[in-house]
Design an enzyme around this catalytic site. Structure first.
Site, PDB file in Angstrom:
ATOM      1  N   LEU A  85      66.739 -25.345 -54.680  1.00 38.15           N
ATOM      2  CA  LEU A  85      67.968 -25.672 -55.405  1.00 38.15           C
ATOM      3  C   LEU A  85      68.446 -24.496 -56.258  1.00 38.15           C
ATOM      4  O   LEU A  85      67.680 -23.580 -56.534  1.00 38.15           O
ATOM      5  CB  LEU A  85      67.710 -26.911 -56.274  1.00 38.15           C
ATOM      6  CG  LEU A  85      67.450 -28.197 -55.458  1.00 38.15           C
ATOM      7  CD1 LEU A  85      66.780 -29.269 -56.294  1.00 38.15           C
ATOM      8  CD2 LEU A  85      68.758 -28.712 -54.852  1.00 38.15           C
ATOM      9  N   PRO A  86      69.718 -24.534 -56.698  1.00 38.19           N
ATOM     10  CA  PRO A  86      70.291 -23.357 -57.363  1.00 38.19           C
ATOM     11  C   PRO A  86      69.659 -22.967 -58.702  1.00 38.19           C
ATOM     12  O   PRO A  86      69.525 -21.778 -58.979  1.00 38.19           O
ATOM     13  CB  PRO A  86      71.760 -23.757 -57.582  1.00 38.19           C
ATOM     14  CG  PRO A  86      72.032 -24.817 -56.572  1.00 38.19           C
ATOM     15  CD  PRO A  86      70.741 -25.548 -56.381  1.00 38.19           C
ATOM     16  N   THR A  95      64.205 -20.548 -57.550  1.00 40.94           N
ATOM     17  CA  THR A  95      63.893 -19.603 -58.634  1.00 40.94           C
ATOM     18  C   THR A  95      64.470 -20.196 -59.910  1.00 40.94           C
ATOM     19  O   THR A  95      65.697 -20.331 -60.033  1.00 40.94           O
ATOM     20  CB  THR A  95      64.548 -18.234 -58.376  1.00 40.94           C
ATOM     21  OG1 THR A  95      64.075 -17.729 -57.135  1.00 40.94           O
ATOM     22  CG2 THR A  95      64.201 -17.253 -59.489  1.00 40.94           C
ATOM     23  N   LYS A 107      57.536 -14.078 -60.021  1.00 48.99           N
ATOM     24  CA  LYS A 107      58.824 -13.811 -59.356  1.00 48.99           C
ATOM     25  C   LYS A 107      59.766 -13.016 -60.281  1.00 48.99           C
ATOM     26  O   LYS A 107      60.354 -12.010 -59.871  1.00 48.99           O
ATOM     27  CB  LYS A 107      59.450 -15.157 -58.962  1.00 48.99           C
ATOM     28  CG  LYS A 107      60.911 -15.133 -58.616  1.00 48.99           C
ATOM     29  CD  LYS A 107      61.177 -14.688 -57.228  1.00 48.99           C
ATOM     30  CE  LYS A 107      62.668 -14.574 -56.975  1.00 48.99           C
ATOM     31  NZ  LYS A 107      62.993 -13.931 -55.734  1.00 48.99           N
ATOM     32  N   LYS A 117      71.032 -13.253 -61.953  1.00 44.79           N
ATOM     33  CA  LYS A 117      70.386 -14.531 -62.311  1.00 44.79           C
ATOM     34  C   LYS A 117      68.913 -14.298 -62.647  1.00 44.79           C
ATOM     35  O   LYS A 117      68.408 -14.756 -63.669  1.00 44.79           O
ATOM     36  CB  LYS A 117      70.511 -15.511 -61.133  1.00 44.79           C
ATOM     37  CG  LYS A 117      69.708 -16.791 -61.329  1.00 44.79           C
ATOM     38  CD  LYS A 117      69.566 -17.634 -60.066  1.00 44.79           C
ATOM     39  CE  LYS A 117      68.483 -18.687 -60.274  1.00 44.79           C
ATOM     40  NZ  LYS A 117      68.249 -19.560 -59.135  1.00 44.79           N
TER      41      LYS A 117
END
Ligand code: NAD
Length: 290
Positions: free
Chosen positions: A65-66, A94, A169, A244
């Site tokens: 998902l975003p 992420t 990450k 992001k």
């Protein structure tokens, strides 16, 4: 065969769900977008009209998902308490470390095992099943997650406890953002100093300035291996997504009291690059501003 609910079938999730089908799993898919659902159906997924329906009877739930807000709302409203308690929950989006830990705690309190399993590799790796997964969670949860993730990737690495996948990450991508800008400015300076850029590549790719941004993703067209620079900076990893990830890294650094001056500067430069209308441009395109 495992019955897997898959939530979020966008650029990344679409290919990942298709690879689970190819590996012989039964995939029950949901996305808010009807086009994404239609593609998933073509790829062999069974499609549903809500998260709650998709997770019925699932042995595992995978989400792509975003952002953290959406992950938290989907899990708290429609997964926790609706999927069987025995289902393993895997969030591959992420998102920020704090939200990842919060959602895992809520899941654990309700009797579920959950891992955060963000990925490295873009849309091509998602389609090709060659993603790298960085997994946060208990040993037991990792052991259950590994075979499911292996069907979508080339490497599945246990990073540590809950939230450790997200931490790995964003730290990795903070290196990437800063080294890409450092690479771009060095090639721009080399050019101004009259160096042949292929020659500078041959040197820096074997000298102490070497990095993935140079050897695998050189931002100069016609130099180094095939990369988005050879395709007008289209495809690849969008500057908006790099921004992001850098924002997530800055949030985490603030919460942890860490000094990240290079990451901070990389975030400012990608912010300006995206604001100038380049959000969809590959992140190596920032060389055009230097
Ligand atoms: P995307 O926007 O293409 O896909 C997200 C999907 O989620 C969309 O299809 C959207 O309709 C769906 N969605 C949104 N809200 C939903 C909800 N409440 N219920 C069900 N579905 C919902 O994004 P993407 O590029 O696939 O990225 C997904 C995640 O992967 C992000 O967290 C991103 O940071 C991460 N990621 C992306 C890349 C990349 O190269 N695109 C690389 C690594 C990691």
């Amino acid at each position: 065969m495992t019955r897997i609910a898959f939530i979020g079938l966008g650029n990344m999730g679409g290919g990942m769900a298709a690879n689970l089908v190819k590996a012989g799993h039964e995939v029950h898919a949901f996305d808010l977008s009807s086009e994404a659902l239609a593609r998933a159906q073509e790829n062999g997924c069974q499609t549903y009209t809500s998260v709650r329906e998709a997770v019925q009877g699932a042995q595992a739930v995978v989400s792509m998902l975003p952002n953290g807000e959406i992950v938290e709302s989907v899990y708290s409203a429609d997964v926790i308490g609706h999927a069987p308690r025995s289902a393993l929950l895997l969030d591959c989006s992420t998102i920020d470390v704090a939200t990842a830990r919060k959602v895992e705690e809520a899941a654990r309190a309700a009797g579920y095992e959950m891992v955060d399993a963000p990925v490295s590799g873009g849309i091509a790796a998602a389609n090709g099943g060659t993603l790298t997964f960085m997994v946060g969670g208990s040993e037991a949860a990792f052991a259950k997650a590994e075979p499911i993730l292996a069907a979508m990737g080339k490497a599945v690495i246990h990073a540590g406890a809950s939230g450790a996948g997200q931490a790995a990450k964003i730290c990795n991508n903070m290196i990437l953002g800063a080294t890409m800008i450092a690479t771009c400015e060095a090639f721009a300076l080399a050019d101004k100093l009259g160096l042949d850029l292929q020659t500078f590549f041959d040197i820096s790719s074997k000298a102490s300035g070497q990095s993935w941004s140079i050897t695998a993703y050189c931002p100069v067209p016609g130099v180094g291996p095939q990369s988005p620079a050879d395709n007008g900076y289209q495809g690849g990893f969008a500057a908006a997504l790099m921004l992001k990830d850098l924002k997530l890294a800055m949030e985490a650094a603030k919460a942890a009291g860490a000094m990240v001056p290079m990451g901070q500067r990389a975030q400012e430069l990608y912010e300006a690059f995206a604001a100038a209308g380049n959000g969809a441009v590959d992140f190596s395109g920032i060389i055009k501003t230097l």
